[in-house]
Design a protein around this motif. Structure first.
Motif, short mmCIF file in Angstrom:
data_model
loop_
_atom_site.label_atom_id
_atom_site.label_comp_id
_atom_site.label_asym_id
_atom_site.label_seq_id
_atom_site.Cartn_x
_atom_site.Cartn_y
_atom_site.Cartn_z
N MET A 34 0.85 -1.20 0.00
CA MET A 34 0.00 0.00 0.00
C MET A 34 0.88 1.25 0.00
O MET A 34 0.58 2.23 -0.68
CB MET A 34 -0.91 0.00 1.24
CG MET A 34 -2.06 -1.00 1.17
SD MET A 34 -2.91 -1.20 2.78
CE MET A 34 -3.86 0.34 2.84
N ALA A 35 1.95 1.19 0.77
CA ALA A 35 2.87 2.32 0.81
C ALA A 35 3.63 2.45 -0.50
O ALA A 35 3.76 3.54 -1.07
CB ALA A 35 3.85 2.17 1.98
N LEU A 36 4.09 1.31 -1.01
CA LEU A 36 4.91 1.36 -2.22
C LEU A 36 4.09 1.87 -3.41
O LEU A 36 4.62 2.55 -4.30
CB LEU A 36 5.51 -0.01 -2.54
CG LEU A 36 6.67 0.04 -3.55
CD1 LEU A 36 7.88 0.74 -2.94
CD2 LEU A 36 7.05 -1.35 -4.04
N GLU A 37 2.81 1.54 -3.43
CA GLU A 37 1.96 2.05 -4.50
C GLU A 37 2.01 3.58 -4.51
O GLU A 37 2.11 4.20 -5.57
CB GLU A 37 0.53 1.55 -4.30
CG GLU A 37 -0.38 1.92 -5.45
CD GLU A 37 -1.75 1.26 -5.31
OE1 GLU A 37 -2.07 0.70 -4.24
OE2 GLU A 37 -2.51 1.32 -6.29
N TYR A 38 1.99 4.16 -3.32
CA TYR A 38 2.05 5.62 -3.25
C TYR A 38 3.46 6.14 -3.48
O TYR A 38 3.64 7.24 -4.00
CB TYR A 38 1.45 6.13 -1.94
CG TYR A 38 -0.03 6.40 -2.11
CD1 TYR A 38 -0.91 5.36 -2.38
CD2 TYR A 38 -0.55 7.69 -2.08
CE1 TYR A 38 -2.26 5.59 -2.58
CE2 TYR A 38 -1.90 7.94 -2.28
CZ TYR A 38 -2.75 6.89 -2.53
OH TYR A 38 -4.07 7.12 -2.76
N THR A 39 4.46 5.37 -3.11
CA THR A 39 5.83 5.77 -3.45
C THR A 39 5.96 5.85 -4.97
O THR A 39 6.51 6.81 -5.51
CB THR A 39 6.85 4.79 -2.87
OG1 THR A 39 6.69 4.72 -1.45
CG2 THR A 39 8.27 5.21 -3.19
N LEU A 56 3.51 6.32 -7.09
CA LEU A 56 2.73 7.48 -7.56
C LEU A 56 3.51 8.78 -7.32
O LEU A 56 3.48 9.69 -8.15
CB LEU A 56 1.37 7.53 -6.84
CG LEU A 56 0.37 6.45 -7.24
CD1 LEU A 56 -0.88 6.53 -6.37
CD2 LEU A 56 0.00 6.57 -8.72
N ARG A 57 4.18 8.84 -6.19
CA ARG A 57 4.99 10.05 -5.92
C ARG A 57 6.07 10.22 -6.98
O ARG A 57 6.32 11.32 -7.47
CB ARG A 57 5.62 9.97 -4.54
CG ARG A 57 4.64 10.22 -3.39
CD ARG A 57 5.27 9.86 -2.05
NE ARG A 57 6.53 10.53 -1.83
CZ ARG A 57 7.51 10.08 -1.05
NH1 ARG A 57 7.37 8.93 -0.40
NH2 ARG A 57 8.63 10.75 -0.93
N LYS A 109 12.26 -2.38 -2.56
CA LYS A 109 11.03 -2.74 -1.86
C LYS A 109 10.13 -3.59 -2.75
O LYS A 109 9.49 -4.54 -2.28
CB LYS A 109 10.28 -1.48 -1.42
CG LYS A 109 10.86 -0.83 -0.19
CD LYS A 109 10.39 -1.55 1.07
CE LYS A 109 11.18 -1.06 2.27
NZ LYS A 109 10.93 -1.89 3.46
N LEU A 131 14.78 2.69 -4.46
CA LEU A 131 13.86 2.29 -3.39
C LEU A 131 12.73 1.43 -3.98
O LEU A 131 12.38 0.38 -3.41
CB LEU A 131 13.30 3.55 -2.75
CG LEU A 131 12.49 3.51 -1.48
CD1 LEU A 131 12.33 4.93 -0.95
CD2 LEU A 131 11.13 2.90 -1.62
N LEU A 172 5.99 8.97 -10.00
CA LEU A 172 5.35 9.28 -11.28
C LEU A 172 4.92 10.74 -11.31
O LEU A 172 5.10 11.43 -12.33
CB LEU A 172 4.14 8.37 -11.50
CG LEU A 172 4.46 6.89 -11.72
CD1 LEU A 172 3.18 6.05 -11.75
CD2 LEU A 172 5.25 6.69 -13.01
N ALA A 173 4.34 11.21 -10.20
CA ALA A 173 3.90 12.61 -10.16
C ALA A 173 5.08 13.55 -10.30
O ALA A 173 5.01 14.58 -10.99
CB ALA A 173 3.15 12.88 -8.85
#
Lengths: 393, 379, 393, 379
Positions: A293-298, A300-301, A322, A318, A303-304
């Motif tokens: 769940m965290a890595l999905e947002y990492t 996205l960060r 991970k 990272l 990508l953004a």
């Protein structure tokens, strides 16, 4: 902060789902899990369907047939593709050599290679690692010497995935051994049908033929097949590595694997209760799920940040570390779920006649998955990179 | 207090070590495993001649009268050689059940043949649904005059392909997961109604599923007592767990040595990778994992030799640590070998696969930890 | 392999139990948990009881008042002592400087110091670490210059446990800076009442005064207080280090702490059920308990090997690393058991008026315990030692 | 998709960062914490003047109308400064309960005073036996005409020593652990029958136990609805969890930076210890732990902003990761600082202690993981 989908993005998601429902058929899914030529044909068929839709090459310049998805659209597509169980494209052509060609190649090279990659007419493989140089890429020794309009290439590449299917290989070769190790390296595109190339199968611990050694014995490669300038190949290759690390993370695929695992765990009975009710297994699941769940947002960060023009940057290490740790944790859970059946090698017997249907697949995935922390720059090398370039140690 | 082997035990250990050294290089091991039997029958005769097949049996039946320490000494060395011959299945499991049963007739008829190498045995206890629960038995045995009639299916029977005789657990009373009501039957592997499907496991073992269709067994072939088979199973599984863990310890030591040696020769960035401190510390972790595994094995063996009250707890702890530390060592051995660790030509992957099968057998580390928890915290 | 106790050993165990029942009184246990002088007096009282019994100095030569226990007897005593909750002796005199004195000191030093150590008339502390040299002991800079029959000592020692109580300090000092770092070090015994010594309290994260800095400003130390030869102090100190690591492992104490923890866990209710029934807590307990079961045998293996005359050897690093990891895991579990109350600092309030009686103690133990992986050669240095001397890396 | 703060949010974040930078060095923080109130009242007035105390409140009551992102931005910077002023207790917990209640009279009477800094509040929810169960409430409230009469004891009330008013959870119906039947009462901290015992926590907070002996409260002081207090608690605890985790993230970042800087200056064996590869890899692990914590915080904030269905699951996941990664970073920060990490003069230990208290608050990582498991796997 905003990650809600707009109406357009929701419409795009529906479009992706519809495409998958129509094109990712059970028959295709079955064939793509096959061996050798069956796998190859099915993979090409799938890529052609994507290409017909115009969705094969996100990130490519539109003029070369790419699709100009936003970061969010790309995320939506990857999520849906993966949840449907559809595979990623084979990366060597589409994601690895193509960016080098459209980024650093000349017009003739672009015209010659890119359309054939899009149509999956050429199957590419990657010639980076060498027997003596694993994660220490710059230690490569395969030599290319100029002889008229050709280079004469001698040496060997190793751990070359799917070289047995390949029409072309892109290689880092040494054209000058006098300076710094990163200098004097050139980037060549080599026809696998060239005389002097031998592909040796490497039997690997997953009992599946994916790895090879590719030996070059006085192989003639036209200078026209060199990307960019001689001795500058390291620069072109390096641009690729960050991208490679990002895609190795495999976040969307891990989500699907976890979803499927939860289902299997709720079907498997141990001592009269579904295994998913076992607190210990729940904890292992949630340890991994929370990291994911965290890595999905990492991701996205990253990508953004890329979309903002800041580049994927050093966080890609990272993602690689991970992401591969999560993959291996999931593979281990499949093994433990399969229990005794995780050891089964199918010969003439079917899964059904023996026991669990998934034990054999669990083992293959587990064994193949050992490679993920080694290739693409081992996780140890990623930590060295992070220590040096991110933390300034 | 001492942790030394007796002179006799040292000789035994040395003889296995020498055999592995002289007769069991990695290529030979490959071809032994590839034998249609799943092992090399000539080696089996050698084992018989060297007296190894007699180790755990009472002297009254021609055995060596060895205990857990003797078995440990042998198994550790067999682990180092990845020996595929079915010492565990035939001698320790099949032979162990007979030996611990209170049935002189069955012992008379079979133990001598195990010892002389002419009888291969197996113990069929896993079922499709049973996972690691030894008491989860659906196979039915119905009494019919002086006979029992067996119906059901057993899976993943170690040495099931080569076995001449098989001991089968079947339910004579009680519910599917009850410990009471399980009976052990000794059957001929080619008795009418026995149907075998053989296949390989990743560690090279040739195993079988065994379907039982109205298989008729005389009541005289009951091993132990009717309805009371579980106690016997539990006791033998405890012994065999120690043996398998000793084998695993041998494997871990081998993997540690191999990995250290490899890192000393492998060059990256201009130096041997053994010089990288991050890798050194990880190899220290591997070493410590191996030493701790050795200690807890010694602890379990001492408990078994002394028939300690908390034997079950020690065995569960042993199995947990062997599973976990084995995984750590196996993972790191492959990782530190890099691409080479992924190749089938190198022995590393094969040692790791055997460690993985040992972890699974009788319940993996997580399963055994829950057993430990029940024994330790549910007063 | 044999670890069963003989009839004599069982009789010895009964004797130890009887001694503890009579001498380790609840009153003494209460006072020894006190602060400052109350603690010091109670600790000395306890050591005197042991000495009266002749059990204070296992391992010392019998002619100096030691007790010649076998490895098994020593194991029995330590196990029983710990299970009774009785503390170890303060090691600096009895276990650290005494072996150096009887091993390398002259007759006069033996006669002068050893009887006073046995009677706990001198409280010793250890002067090894320095502000600039932590685990890198050989980097020490405290200087001793010969001036007639005295050395003049200048410099500072740090992390000196219980220096505030100490009558004497044993120090490594530099008497020659010209050669290799390990050379030119001497081993001095220094009277803490000597003019020029200042003890500065170091406030530490456990809010308990144990650590100090000891500053030497032109302190005169008679040459007669030097152990062995000048410049050879490193040799004498080194012999101590392996022993120090073994005793830091604290196996017997960890067993008692786990036993007490199980009891507290069965009394603590969470959501209507005792916390010990919580599978997650059970797993944390058993993770630690199983490591400890193994470490107990690792220690026995080391002891047995010592008894065989092979010396404790390099496994002592393993004991130190694993032993301290186990201690910290146990401390963490006490903290998590105490929950909100783990944060409580008692001022004027009693534990009873606030909540759990053990929250405050849990926190002190946890915070003090952070030191265990740092002192005695940090666990990182232990790994370096093991890599080099055991694995040959 | 973006993870950028708005201009307004950036200004808010910068203003907190500047305050910490200019007014909150470590020594000042020490003396603020040592104040008999548990914090520096002058700072509280500064917070009021800077508008921080108005952040989460509706504009109708004079608030800034901020959401989870605003709170996150502020808390991350407060974490870096180890700010002891009771922003969480008064504004987010006490104020949050009032703000989310459906009671205009109570809002009118109190929110303005919170915003202008004149009212300190607390929320008393822990009891001796309750551990982390918010619904485990023994404190009784019995109706008596238009009043309720409260009896019981609350422990570890954050800001309980300085609070002028306290919201207390009490049972008006149901069994001890039922979610239904809990009611929230707003009481004066010096009302007759209220007895406070104050003490300190390791992170510098001054907290109190509060005994309630026949404390009489008018029915008009019920926050939310009678018997339905649990929903309100649950919702505010969810918001505050995000805030505390943002604070923890600030602390982790600070510890990571501090540790890296220290290893670059600390010499051992003749070189800076930052050059040791084993330590480098561990600092990379610390960095990754911090980045992953940041990501899951963003995820939870996005879920809260969008009022996502799986908010509860995201919050549990956040709390698990903050607890675990905080422990990893805290442990390593002390370890890599060596002896220095053990001293009270250095700020490292203080950051670690605050991380530990945040881990404990509302249930530690293990507790929250079981909550996550129930939400995720008990379909």
């Amino acid at each position: 902060m905003d990650i809600t989908f707009s109406a357009e993005e929701l419409a795009f998601r529906d479009q992706v789902r519809e495409f998958l429902a129509q094109n990712w058929t059970p028959d295709l899914a079955r064939r793509i899990r096959g061996e050798d030529e069956e796998f190859k044909a099915a993979q090409i068929e799938w890529q052609n369907k994507l290409n017909d839709k115009g969705w094969l090459a996100p990130g490519w310049p539109v003029e070369h047939g790419g699709v100009a998805w936003s970061v969010t659209e790309n995320f939506i597509f990857e999520t849906e593709r993966s949840l449907a169980g559809a595979p990623d494209v084979v990366p060597f052509g589409l994601k690895m050599v193509a960016p080098v060609i459209y980024g650093f190649g000349n017009e003739e090279q672009k015209q010659r290679f890119l359309p054939r990659i899009l149509k999956s007419e050429d199957w590419w493989c990657q010639g980076y690692s060498e027997p003596g140089a694993g994660s220490d890429l710059a230690a490569l020794k395969t030599k290319a010497e100029l002889d008229g309009d050709d280079y004469i290439v001698n040496g060997a590449k190793v751990w070359t995935t799917y070289a047995q299917y390949a029409d072309w290989i892109f290689c880092l070769v040494r054209t000058d051994a006098s300076g710094k190790r990163q200098d004097g390296i050139s980037f060549l595109l080599i026809d696998m049908k060239s005389p002097g190339i031998t592909v040796n199968k490497i039997s690997s611990i997953d009992d599946h033929h994916s790895l090879n050694e590719v030996v070059f014995d006085n192989v003639r490669v036209p200078v026209a097949n060199r990307i960019g300038e001689q001795d500058k190949g390291w620069t072109y290759a390096k641009a690729l590595l960050a991208h490679e690390r990002t895609s190795i993370a495999g976040v969307a695929d891990s989500k699907r694997r976890l979803r499927d695992l939860r289902k299997l765990l709720s079907e498997e009975i141990s001592g009269g209760r579904p295994l998913i009710e076992d607190v210990q297994f729940q904890n292992r699941l949630s340890n991994t799920e929370i990291e994911l769940m965290a890595l999905e947002y990492t991701e996205l960060r990253v990508l953004a940040s890329t979309a903002d023009g800041k580049g994927p940057g050093v966080e890609s290490s990272l993602l690689k570390i991970k992401g591969t740790e999560i993959q291996q944790a999931i593979q281990q859970m499949y093994m433990d779920l399969a229990g005794y059946y995780s050891g089964v090698l199918h010969g003439d017997e079917t899964a059904e006649s023996i026991g669990h249907a998934f034990g054999h697949d669990a083992r293959k995935a587990y064994m193949y998955g050992r490679a993920a922390t080694i290739y693409g720059g081992s996780n140890e090398v990623q930590k060295n990179i992070t220590a040096k370039y991110v933390l300034g140690l | 207090m001492n942790f030394n082997l007796s002179e006799e035990q040292n000789m035994l250990k040395d003889s296995v070590a020498r055999f592995v050294q002289d007769e069991y290089d990695f290529e030979t091991r490959r071809s032994n495993a590839a034998n249609p039997l799943g092992f090399n029958p000539d080696n089996w005769q050698t084992f018989a001649e060297l007296g190894w097949l007699s180790i755990p049996f009472e002297e009254a039946y021609g055995g060596f009268g060895g205990g857990p320490t003797d078995v440990m000494a042998v198994m550790e060395e067999m682990g180092k050689g990845l020996v595929v011959e079915p010492f565990v299945a035939t001698v320790l499991m099949f032979g162990g059940l007979l030996s611990k049963s209170d049935n002189p007739a069955l012992k008379d008829a079979n133990i001598e043949k195990i010892i002389d190498g002419s009888l291969q045995g197996a113990f069929a206890y896993v079922e499709r649904q049973s996972r690691f629960e030894l008491a989860d038995v659906k196979t039915q045995a119905k009494r019919d005059g002086d006979d029992f009639v067996l119906n059901g299916e057993k899976t993943v029977v170690f040495n099931g392909a080569a076995a001449n005789k098989v001991i089968v657990s079947a339910r004579t009373s009680g519910e599917q997961c009850d410990e009471a009501g399980i009976t052990l039957f000794l059957i001929d592997a080619d008795a009418p109604g026995v149907e075998r499907t053989q296949y390989r496991l990743m560690d090279g073992q040739l195993v079988a599923n065994i379907k039982l269709n109205d298989v008729r067994v005389a009541a005289s072939q009951v091993v132990g007592k009717v309805d009371e088979g579980y106690t016997l199973i539990d006791s033998v599984v405890s012994d065999v767990t120690i043996a398998l863990c000793a084998e695993a310890l041998g494997i871990m030591q081998k993997l540690n040595t191999t990995t250290i040696e490899y890192t000393k020769t492998r060059q990256q960035f201009g130096v041997a990778i053994s010089s990288f401190q991050a890798l050194q510390h990880r190899m220290v972790d591997m070493f410590m994992a191996g030493e701790q595994a050795k200690s807890i094995l010694y602890r379990a063996v001492c408990a078994a030799e002394g028939e300690a009250d908390d034997l079950a707890k020690n065995i569960a702890a042993l199995k947990v640590m062997i599973g976990r530390n084995g995984k750590l060592i196996g993972d790191e051995a492959i990782q530190l070998h890099g691409g080479m660790g992924l190749t089938d030509e190198l022995d590393v992957g094969h040692y790791v696969k055997r460690l993985m099968m040992i972890n699974t057998t009788f319940g993996d580390a997580d399963y055994q930890q829950q057993k430990f928890n029940r024994l330790a915290y549910a007063e």
